[in-house]
Design an enzyme around this catalytic site. Structure first.
Site, mmCIF file in Angstrom:
data_model
loop_
_atom_site.group_PDB
_atom_site.id
_atom_site.type_symbol
_atom_site.label_atom_id
_atom_site.label_comp_id
_atom_site.label_asym_id
_atom_site.label_seq_id
_atom_site.Cartn_x
_atom_site.Cartn_y
_atom_site.Cartn_z
ATOM 1 N N CYS A 37 0.841 -1.200 0.000
ATOM 2 C CA CYS A 37 0.000 0.000 0.000
ATOM 3 C C CYS A 37 0.871 1.243 0.000
ATOM 4 O O CYS A 37 2.013 1.202 0.427
ATOM 5 C CB CYS A 37 -0.868 0.045 1.249
ATOM 6 S SG CYS A 37 -1.926 -1.380 1.453
ATOM 7 N N THR A 38 0.295 2.330 -0.469
ATOM 8 C CA THR A 38 0.939 3.638 -0.357
ATOM 9 C C THR A 38 -0.116 4.618 0.128
ATOM 10 O O THR A 38 -1.177 4.730 -0.479
ATOM 11 C CB THR A 38 1.488 4.106 -1.719
ATOM 12 O OG1 THR A 38 2.392 3.119 -2.216
ATOM 13 C CG2 THR A 38 2.212 5.439 -1.596
ATOM 14 N N ARG B 86 8.839 1.429 -3.281
ATOM 15 C CA ARG B 86 7.832 2.328 -3.864
ATOM 16 C C ARG B 86 7.931 3.716 -3.248
ATOM 17 O O ARG B 86 7.410 4.693 -3.768
ATOM 18 C CB ARG B 86 6.426 1.758 -3.602
ATOM 19 C CG ARG B 86 6.080 0.559 -4.467
ATOM 20 C CD ARG B 86 4.915 -0.214 -3.901
ATOM 21 N NE ARG B 86 5.322 -1.002 -2.757
ATOM 22 C CZ ARG B 86 4.752 -0.933 -1.559
ATOM 23 N NH1 ARG B 86 3.731 -0.141 -1.348
ATOM 24 N NH2 ARG B 86 5.196 -1.684 -0.561
#
Lengths: 121, 253
Positions: B1-2, B191
């Site tokens: 997730c971000t 990421r």
């Protein structure tokens, strides 16, 4: 990059969403917290029960590929429901309502709801 | 997730996230994607939770899942949760629960309970940082006033860190993936740096739903696990969610 992690230049102009990375909009539903916990999710689940059944069946198939004897599925179906009363209010009752509305075994709906805790290793 | 909470030059807060889930849960050879990720997409729903006919909070959730991973209390705060991996993980908490030690809270039930009952950003922050949990987690919390934004890093028993917006020191956004922010991410799952590069390039004066969506659409921030993107603005009472897909070539995580 043409090799992993395929890092791109920062994208621009992607909003409003469209194109190949956009799969669709998300629909809105209302859940009435004044209703009994067992009834709150019925309308939503009646529309989504097929998709929910497909997901849970896929998870079962995956589990069976690791534990072919199906003991793990039996454990989920028979033992996990015994813990439903230990969940804090109103979550246990809501999960029961979802199992009723979807026709899925209570233990399997409960497993879906505690997936996060199980998969943080 | 971000997940990201960012403040623009006028003091308005934006909160957004990509939800990534399904790693190692079956690979669909035909569609070249993770099986569970693909099957979760049709279950994504936005839910308006009401009491007495009025909205208490809104969320992006999965049908059949009663806990919350993404939500907003209009005018008050927004909240997302990112997975935190640990050897002292949630499976230990579940075992303890089964064995009768039940003083911890299930993670997604806590976030739902906070969204339902907390009446301020500070109250939400206190509950998320002090409640004992069954599993470690990152809670990303945004408010409605300048500098109300933080990432709470949680182990099962303790709050390890609260990383807050700090405009005087140039921290106009906080961004969390799935690694402690004071440590380097796993090199094969970085990421964070591409996301932060896009945030810096956008700059505080240009931050908006559009530019945050751009950042969340940039590979590898967008990847094969990305199920949905949610954009929230507490002060505008806006929550938008979109189903996502990452066409090849694309990182599997």
């Amino acid at each position: 990059q043409d090799v992993p992690p395929y890092t791109e230049d920062c994208r621009s102009g992607t909003y409003p969403p469209s194109g190949p990375t956009f799969k669709g909009n998300v629909s809105w539903y209302t859940v009435n917290l004044d209703q009994a916990p067992q009834e709150r999710w019925q309308k939503l689940i009646s529309e989504k029960k097929t998709a929910l059944s497909i997901l849970i069946q896929a998870i079962k198939d995956l589990a069976t590929s690791f534990f072919p004897s199906e003991k793990i599925i039996k454990l989920v179906d028979t033992k996990l429901p015994l813990l439903i009363g230990t969940l804090p209010c109103p979550f246990g009752e809501e999960i029961k309502g979802i199992a009723d509305a979807s026709g899925l075994p209570l233990g399997e709906v409960m497993l879906f709801n505690i997936f996060y805790e199980v998969f943080t290793v | 997730c971000t997940s990201v909470v960012a403040e623009d030059k006028s003091g308005k807060l934006y909160h957004a996230r990509n939800l990534d889930f399904g790693l190692f849960l079956g690979w669909d050879v035909k569609n070249n994607s993770w099986m569970v990720t693909q099957l979760l997409r049709p279950l994504v729903v936005n839910v308006d939770f009401q009491r007495n006919g009025k909205t208490v909070f809104v969320s992006t959730s999965f049908a059949g899942y009663v806990g919350m991973l993404t939500g907003m209390k209009p005018g008050i705060f927004s909240l997302t949760m990112n997975e935190r991996f640990s050897i002292d993980g949630g499976y230990i908490g579940v075992l303890e629960w089964i064995l009768g030690k039940r003083d911890g809270m299930w993670m997604s039930f806590l976030t739902r309970s906070v969204l339902e009952n907390a009446t301020s950003y500070e109250e939400a922050k206190t509950l998320l940082s002090k409640t004992k949990l069954l599993a470690p987690a990152y809670f990303i919390l945004g408010g409605n006033k300048s500098e109300e934004g933080c990432v709470i890093t949680r182990s099962r028993a303790a709050c390890l860190d609260i990383w807050e917006l700090d405009l005087k020191n140039g921290t106009w956004y906080v961004l969390e993936t799935n690694y402690d922010h004071w440590k380097a991410p796993l090199p094969i799952d970085n990421r964070r740096d591409p996301a932060m590069k896009c945030m810096r390039r956008t700059s505080q004066q240009n931050i908006s739903f559009g530019t945050i969506y751009d950042m969340l659409s940039t590979k590898p921030v967008l990847n094969k696990l990305t199920t949905y993107t949610t954009l929230m603005s507490v002060s505008d009472n806006k929550l938008e969610a979109y189903l996502r897909i990452c066409p090849d070539p694309c990182m599997p995580w």
